[in-house]
Design an enzyme around this catalytic site. Sequence first.
Site, mmCIF file in Angstrom:
data_model
loop_
_atom_site.group_PDB
_atom_site.id
_atom_site.type_symbol
_atom_site.label_atom_id
_atom_site.label_comp_id
_atom_site.label_asym_id
_atom_site.label_seq_id
_atom_site.Cartn_x
_atom_site.Cartn_y
_atom_site.Cartn_z
ATOM 1 N N VAL A 145 0.760 -1.158 -0.080
ATOM 2 C CA VAL A 145 -0.123 -0.039 -0.202
ATOM 3 C C VAL A 145 0.973 1.259 -0.006
ATOM 4 C CG1 VAL A 145 -1.873 1.442 1.163
ATOM 5 C CG2 VAL A 145 -1.741 -1.076 1.242
ATOM 6 N N PRO A 146 1.115 1.835 -1.115
ATOM 7 C CA PRO A 146 2.266 2.696 -1.203
ATOM 8 C C PRO A 146 1.998 4.062 -0.722
ATOM 9 C CG PRO A 146 1.145 2.614 -3.302
ATOM 10 C CD PRO A 146 0.487 1.591 -2.489
ATOM 11 N N CYS A 147 1.615 4.169 0.440
ATOM 12 C CA CYS A 147 1.547 5.351 1.325
ATOM 13 C C CYS A 147 2.880 6.350 1.160
ATOM 14 C CB CYS A 147 1.415 5.296 2.659
ATOM 15 S SG CYS A 147 -0.286 4.364 2.962
ATOM 16 N N HIS A 148 4.129 5.794 0.699
ATOM 17 C CA HIS A 148 5.195 6.994 0.641
ATOM 18 C C HIS A 148 4.952 7.778 -0.802
ATOM 19 C CE1 HIS A 148 5.909 3.324 -2.117
ATOM 20 N NE2 HIS A 148 6.762 4.175 -2.881
#
Length: 179
Positions: A145-148
Amino acid sequence: MFRDGPLTRRAPETIRYGTGRCALGALLVASSERGIVSIMVRDTQARLIRDLAARFPKAKLVRDEARSKATVAKVVRYIAAPFHPFALPLDLRGTELQQRVWSEVRKIPFGETSTYSRIAAAIGAPKAIRAVASSCSRSWFAFAVPCHRVLGHTGQLTGYAGGLWRKQALLKLEGHSLF
């Protein structure tokens, strides 16, 4: 009125995990029977295990390096080259709002970013910017989950569970020219 028979208690859930190293530090991948429940990168394995225990206080945590080896290796390869959507099965756990946020974040293409306000608007809650930021900070699915890829409204780096330097390194790996 009492029912016949003893009270039944559910056995604690078993979560198996394995550890490894990647370019960003110590790595832990934990799975339930349904899929990955956590991917974390921290400075030490001890910190990873403490964080996992805090996340799943009622679960039976089983370190199972042999059973987790292939999954950990796939996650390490993905971290090194995250050019495509994360393909391993996930067991995403969170509130209804968190689920909506994480689903939207997973739509951000490789090499692109979004903002907390755009995510809030996309899930139909344009005033829930802080709740979106909080949901991103509570994601236990680094990289999957690429919250970056989610930034502040002016494009600035904001909080990241693994540390801002990791967020910056991931964005740089993905070719962002923010820095």
